[in-house]
Design an enzyme around this catalytic site. Structure first.
Site, mmCIF file in Angstrom:
data_model
loop_
_atom_site.group_PDB
_atom_site.id
_atom_site.type_symbol
_atom_site.label_atom_id
_atom_site.label_comp_id
_atom_site.label_asym_id
_atom_site.label_seq_id
_atom_site.Cartn_x
_atom_site.Cartn_y
_atom_site.Cartn_z
ATOM 1 N N GLY A 292 2.474 -5.934 8.072
ATOM 2 C CA GLY A 292 2.334 -4.512 7.783
ATOM 3 C C GLY A 292 1.272 -4.277 6.730
ATOM 4 N N ASP A 293 1.651 -3.600 5.657
ATOM 5 C CA ASP A 293 0.705 -3.272 4.589
ATOM 6 C C ASP A 293 1.071 -3.999 3.302
ATOM 7 O OD1 ASP A 293 3.046 -1.904 4.303
ATOM 8 O OD2 ASP A 293 2.139 -0.087 3.483
ATOM 9 N N GLU A 294 1.614 -5.204 3.428
ATOM 10 C CA GLU A 294 2.063 -5.976 2.275
ATOM 11 C C GLU A 294 1.255 -7.260 2.154
ATOM 12 O OE1 GLU A 294 6.442 -5.705 0.843
ATOM 13 O OE2 GLU A 294 6.275 -7.574 1.963
ATOM 14 N N VAL B 22 0.847 -1.189 0.000
ATOM 15 C CA VAL B 22 0.000 0.000 0.000
ATOM 16 C C VAL B 22 0.884 1.241 0.000
ATOM 17 C CG1 VAL B 22 -1.870 1.225 1.172
ATOM 18 C CG2 VAL B 22 -1.753 -1.277 1.292
#
Length: 267
Positions: free
Chosen positions: A65-67, A24
């Site tokens: 996280g955002d992965e 993201v």
């Protein structure tokens, strides 16, 4: 079914496994502006969209996280099938998403790798997709990038340059270069613009176009800037005034990272 099982089944059927890695863009900004509850809600919304748009039989995971990762089978001769899924994800996730009751605008950077004779493990697929995703971010984010071997070589070169830079800063390899500033109306020297130069003991002078981008990406630009500014101020302190009798000025370029650093001015 795990990624390893999916890869084994694809190989058994003479097909390839496409690995998509999504990150993201500017996710930290979402948390900073809207709070962590909205950030968590955004991640849930993104996961739901990945599940909705992924092909049947795909394996999906949040890597932390955002992965996110998404893997699915395709025919070796049909990489366009993987690209279509990737483009669909980028297009959908560039649209506003509901997150904990808030409408959030975001985007993703996406990397794709394919299994083959030289890439036959999930770890290799993920590493290559990660390299491609990094390339997508370098190209401006909100897009798709396919892995190719040149990316791996470029990343290795960047890593080697970073390592040399970390050694070179305390070794005093970086130095100020004083570029003369001349008053066009009078032709008199008015001062200097101070630029950072890197003189490596083995490689010689390394151009700023090579090391400045890496320094900014890694945050080393702050340390380099402090060192060069310190040397520039030390030398400027001993100068006499210019030939016109007016003091010579010293101008120093600073990156945004340096301006945001509390220790910009050396003691």
């Amino acid at each position: 079914e795990s990624g390893a099982e999916l890869l084994a089944h694809a190989a058994h059927r003479g097909r390839a496994l496409a690995m998509l890695l999504l990150d993201v863009d500017h996710f930290k900004n979402v948390n900073d502006i809207h709070g962590h509850a909205v950030g968590d809600g955004l991640l849930r919304s993104i996961a739901a969209e990945i599940a909705r748009l992924a092909p049947p039989g795909a394996v999906m995971a949040r890597l932390g996280g955002d992965e996110f990762a998404c893997a699915f089978e395709i025919a070796h001769e049909d990489p366009a099938a993987a690209h279509a899924v990737a483009e669909g994800l980028v297009a959908r996730l560039s649209q506003p998403l509901k997150a904990d009751g808030t409408l959030v605008h975001t985007s993703i950077s996406l990397g794709i790798s394919l299994s083959g004779p030289d890439c036959d493990t999930v770890d290799q697929l993920l590493r290559r997709a990660d390299i491609a995703m990094y390339a997508a971010k370098q190209r401006g984010r909100n897009g798709v990038s396919w892995f190719d071997t040149s990316m791996e070589r470029a990343l290795q070169k960047r890593s080697e340059l970073e390592a040399k830079m970390r050694q070179g800063i305390p070794a005093g390899e970086f130095e100020p270069y004083f570029e003369q500033q001349v008053d066009l109306a009078t032709g008199r020297l008015s001062g200097f613009e101070v630029l950072a130069r890197w003189n490596h003991p083995m490689l010689g002078h390394i151009p700023p176009t090579q090391f400045i981008p890496v320094a900014e990406e890694t945050g080393l630009i702050v340390r380099i800037g402090q060192w060069v500014l310190h040397q520039a101020c030390t030398q400027a302190r001993s100068w006499a005034t210019g030939r016109s009798g007016t003091p010579l000025t010293v101008r120093v370029n600073a990156s945004a990272l340096q301006l945001a650093d509390d220790g910009l001015l050396p003691s």
